[in-house]
Design a protein around this motif. Structure first.
Motif, PDB file in Angstrom:
ATOM      1  N   PHE A 163       0.907  -1.178   0.147  1.00 35.68           N
ATOM      2  CA  PHE A 163       0.015  -0.089  -0.064  1.00 35.68           C
ATOM      3  C   PHE A 163       1.032   1.107   0.056  1.00 35.68           C
ATOM      4  O   PHE A 163       1.937   1.282   0.320  1.00 35.68           O
ATOM      5  CB  PHE A 163      -0.993   0.027   1.116  1.00 35.68           C
ATOM      6  CG  PHE A 163      -0.440  -0.274   2.314  1.00 35.68           C
ATOM      7  CD1 PHE A 163       0.171   0.769   3.217  1.00 35.68           C
ATOM      8  CD2 PHE A 163      -0.266  -1.487   2.997  1.00 35.68           C
ATOM      9  CE1 PHE A 163       0.839   0.394   4.488  1.00 35.68           C
ATOM     10  CE2 PHE A 163       0.348  -2.040   4.327  1.00 35.68           C
ATOM     11  CZ  PHE A 163       0.706  -0.665   4.946  1.00 35.68           C
ATOM     12  N   ILE A 164       0.243   2.406  -0.103  1.00 30.29           N
ATOM     13  CA  ILE A 164       1.149   3.540  -0.302  1.00 30.29           C
ATOM     14  C   ILE A 164       1.631   3.727   0.933  1.00 30.29           C
ATOM     15  O   ILE A 164       1.125   3.617   2.116  1.00 30.29           O
ATOM     16  CB  ILE A 164      -0.019   4.854  -0.588  1.00 30.29           C
ATOM     17  CG1 ILE A 164      -0.503   4.717  -2.020  1.00 30.29           C
ATOM     18  CG2 ILE A 164       0.648   6.320  -0.574  1.00 30.29           C
ATOM     19  CD1 ILE A 164      -1.701   5.432  -2.340  1.00 30.29           C
ATOM     20  N   GLU A 176       4.133  -1.477  -8.392  1.00 31.31           N
ATOM     21  CA  GLU A 176       2.818  -1.830  -8.473  1.00 31.31           C
ATOM     22  C   GLU A 176       2.422  -1.616  -7.167  1.00 31.31           C
ATOM     23  O   GLU A 176       2.722  -2.248  -6.328  1.00 31.31           O
ATOM     24  CB  GLU A 176       2.409  -3.356  -8.918  1.00 31.31           C
ATOM     25  CG  GLU A 176       1.293  -3.642  -9.077  1.00 31.31           C
ATOM     26  CD  GLU A 176       0.203  -2.775 -10.357  1.00 31.31           C
ATOM     27  OE1 GLU A 176      -0.906  -2.362 -10.069  1.00 31.31           O
ATOM     28  OE2 GLU A 176       1.082  -2.343 -11.259  1.00 31.31           O
ATOM     29  N   ILE A 177       1.312  -0.770  -6.670  1.00 29.73           N
ATOM     30  CA  ILE A 177       0.726  -0.407  -5.206  1.00 29.73           C
ATOM     31  C   ILE A 177      -0.471  -1.388  -5.312  1.00 29.73           C
ATOM     32  O   ILE A 177      -1.399  -1.261  -6.177  1.00 29.73           O
ATOM     33  CB  ILE A 177       0.315   0.811  -5.205  1.00 29.73           C
ATOM     34  CG1 ILE A 177       1.938   1.524  -5.142  1.00 29.73           C
ATOM     35  CG2 ILE A 177      -0.206   0.915  -3.985  1.00 29.73           C
ATOM     36  CD1 ILE A 177       1.575   3.316  -5.007  1.00 29.73           C
ATOM     37  N   LEU A 201      -3.014  -2.122  -2.552  1.00 28.24           N
ATOM     38  CA  LEU A 201      -3.981  -1.690  -2.141  1.00 28.24           C
ATOM     39  C   LEU A 201      -3.818  -0.097  -2.319  1.00 28.24           C
ATOM     40  O   LEU A 201      -2.957   0.365  -1.877  1.00 28.24           O
ATOM     41  CB  LEU A 201      -4.037  -2.046  -0.576  1.00 28.24           C
ATOM     42  CG  LEU A 201      -4.167  -3.475  -0.392  1.00 28.24           C
ATOM     43  CD1 LEU A 201      -4.167  -3.759   1.301  1.00 28.24           C
ATOM     44  CD2 LEU A 201      -5.542  -4.156  -0.773  1.00 28.24           C
ATOM     45  N   LYS A 202      -4.766   0.436  -2.558  1.00 22.05           N
ATOM     46  CA  LYS A 202      -4.896   1.956  -2.681  1.00 22.05           C
ATOM     47  C   LYS A 202      -5.047   2.565  -1.539  1.00 22.05           C
ATOM     48  O   LYS A 202      -4.651   3.700  -1.247  1.00 22.05           O
ATOM     49  CB  LYS A 202      -5.742   2.490  -3.754  1.00 22.05           C
ATOM     50  CG  LYS A 202      -5.895   1.708  -5.105  1.00 22.05           C
ATOM     51  CD  LYS A 202      -4.210   1.860  -5.875  1.00 22.05           C
ATOM     52  CE  LYS A 202      -4.504   1.104  -7.105  1.00 22.05           C
ATOM     53  NZ  LYS A 202      -2.901   0.761  -7.447  1.00 22.05           N
ATOM     54  N   ASN A 203      -5.717   2.117  -0.388  1.00 17.99           N
ATOM     55  CA  ASN A 203      -5.649   2.581   0.873  1.00 17.99           C
ATOM     56  C   ASN A 203      -5.152   1.748   1.890  1.00 17.99           C
ATOM     57  O   ASN A 203      -4.752   0.553   1.673  1.00 17.99           O
ATOM     58  CB  ASN A 203      -7.320   2.799   1.397  1.00 17.99           C
ATOM     59  CG  ASN A 203      -8.019   3.620   0.448  1.00 17.99           C
ATOM     60  OD1 ASN A 203      -7.572   4.616   0.184  1.00 17.99           O
ATOM     61  ND2 ASN A 203      -9.150   3.086  -0.281  1.00 17.99           N
ATOM     62  N   LYS A 204      -4.450   2.495   2.946  1.00 17.96           N
ATOM     63  CA  LYS A 204      -3.666   1.669   4.021  1.00 17.96           C
ATOM     64  C   LYS A 204      -4.660   0.928   4.713  1.00 17.96           C
ATOM     65  O   LYS A 204      -5.969   1.285   5.182  1.00 17.96           O
ATOM     66  CB  LYS A 204      -2.964   2.686   4.801  1.00 17.96           C
ATOM     67  CG  LYS A 204      -1.945   3.307   4.168  1.00 17.96           C
ATOM     68  CD  LYS A 204      -1.303   4.270   5.306  1.00 17.96           C
ATOM     69  CE  LYS A 204      -0.351   5.250   4.576  1.00 17.96           C
ATOM     70  NZ  LYS A 204       0.231   5.950   5.402  1.00 17.96           N
TER      71      LYS A 204
END
Length: 127
Positions: free
Chosen positions: A82-83, A109-110, A112-115
């Motif tokens: 994640f970010i 490549e991320i 999960l877009k949210n933690k």
């Protein structure tokens, strides 16, 4: 049909930030990994980027493969969970990843877009 091999690295465990992580940076584990990867340097690689085995694998791939004209190693993809997943790491490990690994990967490549909620609980436990 593309017949290139893809080799992926990951490890997952709860890491106590105060734990001595220097073992993963010592030459012996990296030497073994480097020796094994040298036979596979024409393959594509995926690493999670985390402290320990993931970073040792990524650094080994970077040392064994040739970058393109922009300095990117297109056969290395970093799959970040994640970010800003590194934000709670000790400063020297964060800088190692941000300066010596992440900029040279062919692709980031991320996943999960949210933690995830568990991340916040983990971070709170070490503050």
């Amino acid at each position: 049909m593309d017949t290139r091999k893809i080799i992926a690295f990951t490890g997952h465990r709860k890491l106590n930030i105060s734990e001595d992580i220097s073992y993963y940076l010592l030459p012996e584990p990296c030497k073994f990994l480097w020796f094994e990867l040298e036979k596979e340097k024409e393959s594509d690689f995926i690493s999670g980027g985390a402290i320990g085995w993931d970073q040792a694998a990524a650094l080994s791939v970077l040392s064994l493969t040739k970058p393109d004209h922009k300095g990117k190693h297109n056969n290395l993809m970093i799959a970040e969970p994640f970010i800003d997943f590194w934000c709670k790491w000790p400063e020297f490990m964060k800088m190692n990843y941000i300066r010596n690994i992440r900029p040279y990967a062919g692709k980031i490549e991320i996943i999960l877009k949210n933690k995830p909620k568990e991340y916040y609980e983990f971070a709170q436990a070490y503050q």
